[in-house]
Design a protein around this motif. Sequence first.
Motif, PDB file in Angstrom:
ATOM      1  N   VAL A  52       0.830  -1.204   0.000  1.00 25.60           N
ATOM      2  CA  VAL A  52       0.000   0.000   0.000  1.00 25.60           C
ATOM      3  C   VAL A  52       0.866   1.255   0.000  1.00 25.60           C
ATOM      4  O   VAL A  52       0.588   2.226  -0.699  1.00 25.60           O
ATOM      5  N   VAL A  53       1.929   1.240   0.771  1.00 19.14           N
ATOM      6  CA  VAL A  53       2.843   2.388   0.858  1.00 19.14           C
ATOM      7  C   VAL A  53       4.276   1.925   0.604  1.00 19.14           C
ATOM      8  O   VAL A  53       4.583   0.723   0.666  1.00 19.14           O
ATOM      9  N   GLY A  54       5.139   2.893   0.351  1.00 17.62           N
ATOM     10  CA  GLY A  54       6.542   2.604   0.118  1.00 17.62           C
ATOM     11  C   GLY A  54       7.354   2.654   1.405  1.00 17.62           C
ATOM     12  O   GLY A  54       6.813   2.845   2.499  1.00 17.62           O
ATOM     13  N   PRO A  55       8.676   2.510   1.275  1.00 21.01           N
ATOM     14  CA  PRO A  55       9.542   2.557   2.459  1.00 21.01           C
ATOM     15  C   PRO A  55       9.624   3.968   3.018  1.00 21.01           C
ATOM     16  O   PRO A  55       9.255   4.935   2.343  1.00 21.01           O
ATOM     17  N   PRO A  56      10.107   4.117   4.252  1.00 23.05           N
ATOM     18  CA  PRO A  56      10.246   5.467   4.836  1.00 23.05           C
ATOM     19  C   PRO A  56      11.226   6.318   4.056  1.00 23.05           C
ATOM     20  O   PRO A  56      12.209   5.822   3.510  1.00 23.05           O
ATOM     21  N   GLU A  57      10.936   7.624   3.999  1.00 24.02           N
ATOM     22  CA  GLU A  57      11.774   8.580   3.261  1.00 24.02           C
ATOM     23  C   GLU A  57      12.201   9.719   4.171  1.00 24.02           C
ATOM     24  O   GLU A  57      12.045  10.888   3.858  1.00 24.02           O
ATOM     25  N   GLY A  58      12.753   9.387   5.343  1.00 23.12           N
ATOM     26  CA  GLY A  58      13.206  10.419   6.275  1.00 23.12           C
ATOM     27  C   GLY A  58      12.035  11.174   6.850  1.00 23.12           C
ATOM     28  O   GLY A  58      11.086  10.595   7.367  1.00 23.12           O
ATOM     29  N   SER A  59      12.093  12.511   6.733  1.00 21.36           N
ATOM     30  CA  SER A  59      11.037  13.338   7.313  1.00 21.36           C
ATOM     31  C   SER A  59       9.808  13.439   6.418  1.00 21.36           C
ATOM     32  O   SER A  59       8.773  13.946   6.851  1.00 21.36           O
ATOM     33  N   LYS A  60       9.889  12.952   5.171  1.00 21.05           N
ATOM     34  CA  LYS A  60       8.758  13.045   4.255  1.00 21.05           C
ATOM     35  C   LYS A  60       7.797  11.875   4.488  1.00 21.05           C
ATOM     36  O   LYS A  60       8.208  10.791   4.906  1.00 21.05           O
ATOM     37  N   PRO A  61       6.508  12.079   4.177  1.00 21.75           N
ATOM     38  CA  PRO A  61       5.572  10.942   4.252  1.00 21.75           C
ATOM     39  C   PRO A  61       5.938   9.873   3.225  1.00 21.75           C
ATOM     40  O   PRO A  61       6.566  10.154   2.198  1.00 21.75           O
ATOM     41  N   ARG A  62       5.544   8.650   3.506  1.00 18.18           N
ATOM     42  CA  ARG A  62       5.801   7.563   2.569  1.00 18.18           C
ATOM     43  C   ARG A  62       4.970   7.749   1.299  1.00 18.18           C
ATOM     44  O   ARG A  62       3.895   8.343   1.311  1.00 18.18           O
ATOM     45  N   GLN A  63       5.482   7.183   0.209  1.00 13.42           N
ATOM     46  CA  GLN A  63       4.752   7.238  -1.048  1.00 13.42           C
ATOM     47  C   GLN A  63       3.589   6.251  -1.002  1.00 13.42           C
ATOM     48  O   GLN A  63       3.733   5.117  -0.541  1.00 13.42           O
ATOM     49  N   VAL A  64       2.423   6.665  -1.482  1.00 12.13           N
ATOM     50  CA  VAL A  64       1.245   5.802  -1.527  1.00 12.13           C
ATOM     51  C   VAL A  64       1.154   5.192  -2.923  1.00 12.13           C
ATOM     52  O   VAL A  64       1.036   5.911  -3.925  1.00 12.13           O
ATOM     53  N   PHE A  65       1.201   3.856  -3.008  1.00 10.52           N
ATOM     54  CA  PHE A  65       1.239   3.164  -4.295  1.00 10.52           C
ATOM     55  C   PHE A  65      -0.157   2.968  -4.904  1.00 10.52           C
ATOM     56  O   PHE A  65      -0.284   2.799  -6.112  1.00 10.52           O
ATOM     57  N   ILE A  66      -1.184   2.946  -4.093  1.00  7.76           N
ATOM     58  CA  ILE A  66      -2.542   2.703  -4.592  1.00  7.76           C
ATOM     59  C   ILE A  66      -3.285   4.028  -4.631  1.00  7.76           C
ATOM     60  O   ILE A  66      -3.346   4.752  -3.633  1.00  7.76           O
ATOM     61  N   GLN A  67      -3.867   4.336  -5.816  1.00  4.40           N
ATOM     62  CA  GLN A  67      -4.435   5.655  -6.025  1.00  4.40           C
ATOM     63  C   GLN A  67      -5.937   5.712  -5.787  1.00  4.40           C
ATOM     64  O   GLN A  67      -6.466   6.779  -5.493  1.00  4.40           O
ATOM     65  N   GLU A  68      -6.664   4.605  -5.960  1.00  5.76           N
ATOM     66  CA  GLU A  68      -8.110   4.651  -5.763  1.00  5.76           C
ATOM     67  C   GLU A  68      -8.558   3.506  -4.868  1.00  5.76           C
ATOM     68  O   GLU A  68      -7.892   2.476  -4.754  1.00  5.76           O
ATOM     69  N   GLU A  69      -9.726   3.675  -4.265  1.00  6.11           N
ATOM     70  CA  GLU A  69     -10.208   2.713  -3.278  1.00  6.11           C
ATOM     71  C   GLU A  69     -10.622   1.387  -3.914  1.00  6.11           C
ATOM     72  O   GLU A  69     -10.603   0.346  -3.256  1.00  6.11           O
ATOM     73  N   TYR A  70     -11.009   1.375  -5.217  1.00  6.58           N
ATOM     74  CA  TYR A  70     -11.399   0.122  -5.878  1.00  6.58           C
ATOM     75  C   TYR A  70     -10.215  -0.842  -5.919  1.00  6.58           C
ATOM     76  O   TYR A  70     -10.353  -2.034  -5.604  1.00  6.58           O
TER      77      TYR A  70
END
Length: 814
Positions: free
Chosen positions: A786-804
């Motif tokens: 669902v999300v990517g690895p930690p990127e320091g102080s930035k939020p993690r990248q979200v891999f899934i764009q829609e709820e479907y």
Amino acid sequence: MAKKTVKKHADRDGFYVAVKSFLTNERTRFITGLIISFVALYTGIAMFSYLFTGARDQSSIENLPLGNLAFYKGSVANWAGVRGAYIADLLINRWFGISSFLVMFFLASLGAHLMKMIRISVLKYFLFSASWLIWGSLFFAFTLEVAYRDSFIYLGGEHGHSLSEWLTGNIGVPGTVLFLLASFLILAILSNRRTLPLMRRLFAFRWIGNIAVGMKRNKKEKEKEPEEEYDDEDKQGDYEVIVPAISGSNVEKPFPAGNIDEEFVITVAPDEEPYIPELHRAGNFMPEPESNTQPMPPSNGDEDEVYDASDQGDYNPRLDLSAYRNPTVELLKKYDNSEHHVDREEQTNNQKRIRQTLENFGISIASIKATVGPTITLYEVVPDAGVRIAKIRNLEDDIALSLAALGIRIIAPMPGKGTIGIEVPNKDPQVVSMQSIIGSRKFQESNYELPVALGKTITNEIFMFDLCKMPHLLIAGATGQGKSVGLNAIITSLLYKKHPSELKFVLIDPKMVEFSFYADIERHYLAKLADTDKPIITDFTKVIQTLNSLCKEMDDRYDLLMKAHTRNIKEYNDKFIKRRLNPYKGHKYMPYIIVVIDEFGDLIMTAGKEIEHPIARIAQKARAVGIHMIIATQRPSTNIITGTIKANFPARIAFRVSSMIDSRTILDSPGANQLIGRGDLLFSQGGDMIRVQCAFVDTPEVEEISSYIGKQAGYSTAFELPEYAVDGGDGKPAPVDLSDRDPMFEEAARLIVREQQGSTSLIQRKLSLGYNRAGRVMDQLEVAGVVGPPEGSKPRQVFIQEEYSLEQLLRNLK
């Protein structure tokens, strides 16, 4: 008659107070500065015009008496009129020559200072201007008067002419030349700290050439020794090391302190290690090898080899910010308590009531005396022989009832005295200002490593302590009783005493509002993680990372202490300043680091052991390496102030609390529940308790201090703490079993996809989860894709764009 005398004295005192108030008024100072600035501008115009119009005006003003100046009706060519022409002729011809322009410089600086446009030391500027005025007068008279003999201007003035003739008559022309040169160098060195390094710079490149020649000669001498064999490395011959242009202000001797603007080459024999200047804060600066050069050979010595560069002079950690000035006392508000006295009748009545109450319970006393403090008066009672102390101690509530006072406290017996103390609040308490504490002789002359000026005791003495000897401080108190003011007083006293190179703060503020005004001092006094944007740490995730990073900093410092064969930071820094530690082996100057946590209770409630464990480690070990902790809480309960915390924080400050249980939690004894509030506190270290009225420093004062520091030149960034690997150092999360997902896993996944923000704190806030659980859910989301690895102080990248797509993923996981 007595009444008339008293009234006369009162009128005189009132007049003095009015005059003093008028002279120190900010509006008066501004108007005075404005007038002086206009006088300086007018004088400058008159003197500048005199250089062109003086010849025409000389006959008009040369013999003009000063008394006739106001009635002069002739015309002059000077742009500033007859008075300007007269002033210019007086300053230039009759006094100090063209160096009299320094008078205008001093007046302009003084005017700008009074208007608060600049901050200067008036005495230093006066001495600077006067010294160069006299030297310039002599110089121009001695060197240029012969060339301009026919000019209407005496370039050195009559003062310079007379002094020049006297010197040449006594020590001759060569002696006068040497006197001028020597006095010029002395004045230049005293006027500017950069003069001495600049003088050394003139000889730097010649010294480098001598090094190269010496190394070649050394190599040739070694080649002549028959017993020495050549190996492959020797056959390569000399090599060159390119030293790039250096920009810094603390380059080691014999290189100049300042900037080396051009790169240069040192020729070095293969068996010699080149000497490269050390840069401040780097400690291990090495040249970058170019493509056409061979790299510098590594040192093959071990850590125990003796390093001694003391012949180059002491290392100065302050040199990078040599122009930095600590805040001035004028930034703090002054409260007028000069005429404050506790009513004598109040003291007498209290003494009578205390004596009467004790006698009512069959306790006779021999004597009673009062010691007046800012908010508390201490009544010391000497009981008659045979009276049990416990009997008096049990009458605390009865004495409070008879005095109709809140916050009565009985000290039985007084430490080191044969008396019993009864502390009674004053009806008219006075404010203990931070200005009176900082401006005191005791604070200014203190030689503590980390001086903390807290306030005044009940005997009106300034109370100070050295944080290095505490070494950590626990502060607790109910809301609104002075805890935040106490923290500001501690930080302020340290800012007034320490240089930015010697002290760094890590400020942790879960409430996000208490320390926000310290953001201005980020590049001077603050320390933080390299990937942290905000200077004040407010995010729980960053708090944990920062505390663990401090543990790593502590371990790194202990390694350096071990290699340096020193026991503590003071010994280590002294050795480094004496240049007996090799910066190429990682040694560096270590500033003190003070960690201040404003609301410790919020952190414990949110993160529990993840917060408590690094704090306990730092509290147990960090004293020797100069890391100290100050933690404060408004919830002094046993689940917040645990046994582990109490065991490692021997120094404690208690403001007023609501119950005796809370007092015992903080101090291990009652007393804090009997305080009167508004900064009234008990300081405890090792059992003895001292009652102190905390100094009051208001938020606008702290903001002005921070602004004063922030406007000065600082370092390029805040002090960077070492990186901390959150998941063991390889950047990968710990193994996660998706078959054992958290019950909130799906809801958290929907939240992340809906908000398109991979943040652990978002899960904490929206789903009301603790930090540990939210972190585990985030790890599961990462493994699920669902999300990517930690990127320091930035939020993690979200891999899934829609709820479907998310719902399909969740069905597959089931």
